[in-house]
Design an enzyme around this catalytic site. Structure first.
Site, PDB file in Angstrom:
ATOM      1  N   ILE A  57       0.828  -1.217   0.000  1.00 30.53           N
ATOM      2  CA  ILE A  57       0.000   0.000   0.000  1.00 30.53           C
ATOM      3  C   ILE A  57       0.856   1.258   0.000  1.00 30.53           C
ATOM      4  O   ILE A  57       0.335   2.369  -0.015  1.00 30.53           O
ATOM      5  CB  ILE A  57      -0.949   0.026   1.223  1.00 30.53           C
ATOM      6  CG1 ILE A  57      -0.158  -0.106   2.521  1.00 30.53           C
ATOM      7  CG2 ILE A  57      -1.994  -1.069   1.105  1.00 30.53           C
ATOM      8  CD1 ILE A  57      -1.012  -0.012   3.782  1.00 30.53           C
TER       9      ILE A  57
ATOM     10  N   ASP B 168      10.428  15.458   9.172  1.00 37.62           N
ATOM     11  CA  ASP B 168      10.052  14.964   7.843  1.00 37.62           C
ATOM     12  C   ASP B 168       8.559  15.162   7.613  1.00 37.62           C
ATOM     13  O   ASP B 168       7.853  14.265   7.157  1.00 37.62           O
ATOM     14  CB  ASP B 168      10.423  13.493   7.686  1.00 37.62           C
ATOM     15  CG  ASP B 168      10.500  13.057   6.234  1.00 37.62           C
ATOM     16  OD1 ASP B 168      10.439  11.845   5.967  1.00 37.62           O
ATOM     17  OD2 ASP B 168      10.589  13.939   5.332  1.00 37.62           O
TER      18      ASP B 168
END
Length: 823
Positions: A501, A619
């Site tokens: 996924i 991030d």
């Protein structure tokens, strides 16, 4: 005879309460509400539907708050929206199938309804002829009162008695049976004169005063099988505290000693506060906490211990220390005697503190050895519970306090007898003290000899434990379950490529299904992963320390056969990125986009403020914001996260890491990382949300390749309509658009000091979302003139306090916090 309606209610409640026991007597009531509501795996049923043998709903009036802003934040807020109001004596009678200890929790919030102001209520509450509350005057904040009673009859009666010309109310209540042996029948009394005497607890009612988790971290109701709230011990420490927080959840071994996670969850036994003797081998100090208690009552105390401390030098030290309450010794703890010395075996000590004229209003808990002169002494505690005992008046209310010498059983006394008794007691104390000192010295000498003998034989084994990467000391908690590789392969059909996924720098992400049908996301590190072992460990440690509804939850990990696998909760809707561009997913509405921004900002705000030192994500990007089935946003991927600067520092100097296009230019050029670096990256995400395009798109003309340069240039020219996602064209008011762009522009300031904090940013986003909701309601009224706008007052939950699951925030957005005490 229980009627069919109640029997159905009981079955549904029991099924929703399987974490206690499917056979338990369990009742969860949402009082005054026509609707059922589910909160932390409990279904609170409407008390309108109870049979008359349980409660006659015609005796009470249902009311609902007219000011939703008065409600506390969090999942339990729905329980405070309504209340049952009684003008005369009213009773809930719960049928009991199995006798034993029961918990009663009462929820109170004195809101203003259309017909009543609940702050004016005055009433008493009793159960089984015990006075729980007397002439109660509600505080202005929400509160949850918890009681424990031993029920030996076939019914538990809970009675509300209003004062004359006043009324009583209750928002919600819980009644459920505790597992057997959780609470003892009796416990020993503290004090040299009564050390061998026990007090029978089963004849008393008990009120929870404090339930504290050591290690500077709180544990929420959703993390406890009995839905208990464990507060962080930081609020009870003095300024000159010698404690050091410890985390080692993997060390907890419930299979040893017969104590289970029902006594206390792994998050309690897996965290501790220990004596900080690392810098001074001759430290001779006690760990001390101070708790406020009401004088004139006895108190049942439970001290939780679990040796999770791994010696950094690989030695196995004998850990023994004493427990003191108000300078009186409670017991001695020798961890070599707990479960035959099994490392990580949970253990607890029970005791009763008698009412005393000294130390009135305070309970001082101390852990340590008074005469301990060993090198680098070790003492610690994992958790502590304080429960007030009902007195001779069968009351728990402070107005019924009974002080020593004033009890009805001691009305007459002879001064000479008292003097003789006092002198005799003093002589006994002196004799006992001499024997104790001699025994202590003898035992100390023997323990040193055993310790020296064990250093060489056990040292290699302890060093090996350290080399496994076991966590030793952190500022807060929670490490997930270590999954066997075979189980993960089974869940993912041996990493079938059809279940992939997502793909990232760490490796591939697979969808998996466990045997109990739980859907999971499995991130498997590739051998050539750019992140590697360091980031693998960082992500596990970061996710283990924090729990928040807007942070993706860690379920577990696997490091078997050199694999680096992290198991998360499965997020059905995937990434925010995939709903903005480059996919066939339906486009998000403006309101959905604002809600996602608010959710992600809450998660990041919590990271920045949820512990003593901020956690910088490093991030932040649209691919690392995941969406559940309801499009609720959760921040993910903590492999690059970094602990922020100390209070006396402005930044952390570190190598530049992150994703191209999202990097803070100040961090990129100076290698100086701050929380404002996350704010810049989030500003880039906000642009993606508005424009519906990637940060860098080489397929576009040169002037449009860089989203930030292109979009902000047009923003400064006032050409907002040229940058907005075509799907949103005409669906966002120009004023809202300008405000959004103004906020984004501040986030993208080149100088970090000019950017807002995540708390400031969250405040503005929450405000915009509330305006959007108000506009939608106004449009509904225009479409339907007969409709009325209810609760249109703007609501704010800017600090996200209600979103925290069991975590203690040490810094918050101060101007916006309204702290709700629920003890």
């Amino acid at each position: 005879m229980i009627n069919l309606k109640f029997f159905t209610l009981w079955v549904l409640t029991a099924l929703c309460s399987t974490r206690v026991s499917s056979a338990s007597d369990s009742f969860f009531l949402n009082c005054g509400s026509p609707e059922n509501v589910t909160v932390t795996n409990r279904t609170f049923e409407s008390d309108n539907n109870l049979g008359r043998e349980i409660f006659d709903s015609t005796r009470g009036v249902s009311v609902r708050t007219t000011d939703s802003n008065s409600l506390p934040s969090g999942d339990e807020s729905t329980l405070f929206e309504t209340a049952r109001v009684f003008s005369d004596e009213s009773i809930y009678r719960f049928p009991i199938e199995q006798h034993g200890w029961f918990i009663i929790r009462l929820y109170f919030l004195p809101f203003v309804s259309a017909s009543r102001d609940l702050i004016t209520a005055r009433f008493s509450v009793s159960a089984q002829n015990f006075t729980l509350i007397k002439d109660y005057k509600p505080s202005k904040t929400s509160i949850v009162k918890e009681y424990s009673l031993n029920i030996s009859t076939d019914n538990l009666s809970l009675e509300f008695l209003p004062k004359t010309d006043s009324f009583a109310f209750i928002n919600a209540l819980e009644v459920f049976r505790l597992p057997e042996n959780l609470l003892p029948e009796e416990a020993g009394l503290i004090g040299t004169q009564s050390s061998k005497k026990n007090l029978k607890l089963s004849t008393h009612a008990m009120e929870t005063v404090s339930r504290v988790n050591m290690g500077n971290v709180s544990v929420g109701r959703d993390q406890d099988k009995l839905w208990r709230q464990w507060d962080s011990d930081s609020a009870y420490m003095g300024e000159a505290h010698f404690g050091l927080p410890v985390l080692n959840l993997k060390a907890v071994n419930f299979s040893a000693g017969g104590i289970t996670d029902v006594n206390a969850p792994v998050y309690v036994y897996g965290t501790a506060t220990r004596l900080n003797s690392e810098n001074n081998p001759n430290t001779n100090a006690n760990l001390t906490w101070t708790f406020q208690v009401e004088p004139g009552f006895d108190y049942f105390l439970r001290f939780h211990f679990c040796n999770i401390i791994v010696d950094p030098f690989g030695f196995e030290r004998q850990i023994s220390f004493d427990i003191f309450v108000n300078s009186e010794k409670v017991d001695s703890v020798d961890m070599t005697e707990v479960a035959n010395g099994t490392f990580g075996a949970p253990y607890f000590v029970d005791a009763v503190m008698r009412k005393s004229k000294s130390h009135e209003g305070a309970l001082n808990l101390s852990i340590g050895g008074v005469m301990d002169v060993s090198l680098y002494p070790v003492s610690f505690i994992n958790g502590f519970e304080v429960l007030k005992l009902s007195n001779d008046k069968r009351s728990l209310d402070v107005s019924d306090a009974v002080f020593p010498g004033s009890s009805s059983r001691n009305k007459s006394s002879n001064p000479r007898i008292g003097l003789i008794a006092g002198l005799s007691a003093a002589l006994c104390v002196g004799l006992v003290f001499g024997v104790v000192v001699f025994s202590w010295c003898l035992r100390k000498r023997r323990s040193r000899n055993r310790q020296m003998q064990s250093v060489h034989s056990r040292g290699d084994e302890q060093i090996k434990q350290n080399e496994t990467g076991e966590s030793l000391i952190f500022s807060s908690s929670k490490i997930g379950y270590r999954f066997p590789l075979a189980l993960i392969k089974e869940a993912t059909d041996d990493f079938d490529e059809r279940l992939v996924i997502g793909v990232g720098g760490f490796g591939k992400v697979f969808k998996g299904v466990l045997r109990d049908k739980t859907e999971i996301a499995v991130k498997r590190g590739a051998p050539q992963s750019r992140q590697g072992l360091a980031e693998f460990k960082t992500e596990i440690e970061m996710l283990s320390q924090f729990r928040h509804r807007h942070l993706v939850s860690l379920i577990g990990y696997c490091d078997e056969n050199s694999e680096m696998i992290i198991v998360y909760e499965y997020m059905e809707k995937g990434t925010l990125k995939n709903h903005l561009y480059d996919s066939d997913n339906p486009r998000l509405s403006w309101k959905q986009r604002l809600e996602i921004c608010v959710g992600a900002a809450r998660g990041l705000h919590y990271l920045h403020t949820g512990s003593t030192r901020a956690i910088i994500h490093r991030d932040v990007k649209s691919a690392n914001i995941l969406l559940d089935e309801n499009f609720m946003a959760k921040v993910a991927d903590f492999g690059l996260s970094k602990t922020g600067p100390d209070l006396d520092q402005t930044h952390v100097s570190t190598a530049v890491k992150g994703s191209f296009g999202y990097l803070d230019p100040e961090y990129l050029t100076r290698q100086q990382l701050t929380e404002k670096s996350d704010v810049y990256s989030f500003g880039v995400v906000m642009l993606e949300v508005l424009c519906g395009r990637p940060v860098i798109d080489p397929s576009l003309p040169r002037e449009k390749v860089n989203l930030i340069e292109w979009a902000m240039k047009l923003v400064k020219k006032g050409k907002l309509e040229e940058i907005i996602d075509p799907f949103l064209d005409g669906k966002v008011k120009i004023e809202e658009l300008k405000k959004y762009c103004e906020i984004t522009d501040k986030c993208l300031a080149q100088n970090g000091t000019e950017r807002p904090t995540m708390g400031d940013l969250l405040w503005n986003l929450e405000f915009m979302l509330q305006l959007q909701a108000k506009d939608e309601k106004a449009e509904m009224v225009e479409d339907d003139p007969e409709a009325s706008v209810v609760g249109s007052t703007l609501q704010f939950s800017v600090n996200g306090v209600g979103d925290i699951a069991g975590i203690s925030m040490s810094k918050v957005f101060a101007q916006m916090v309204v702290r709700e005490e629920t003890r």
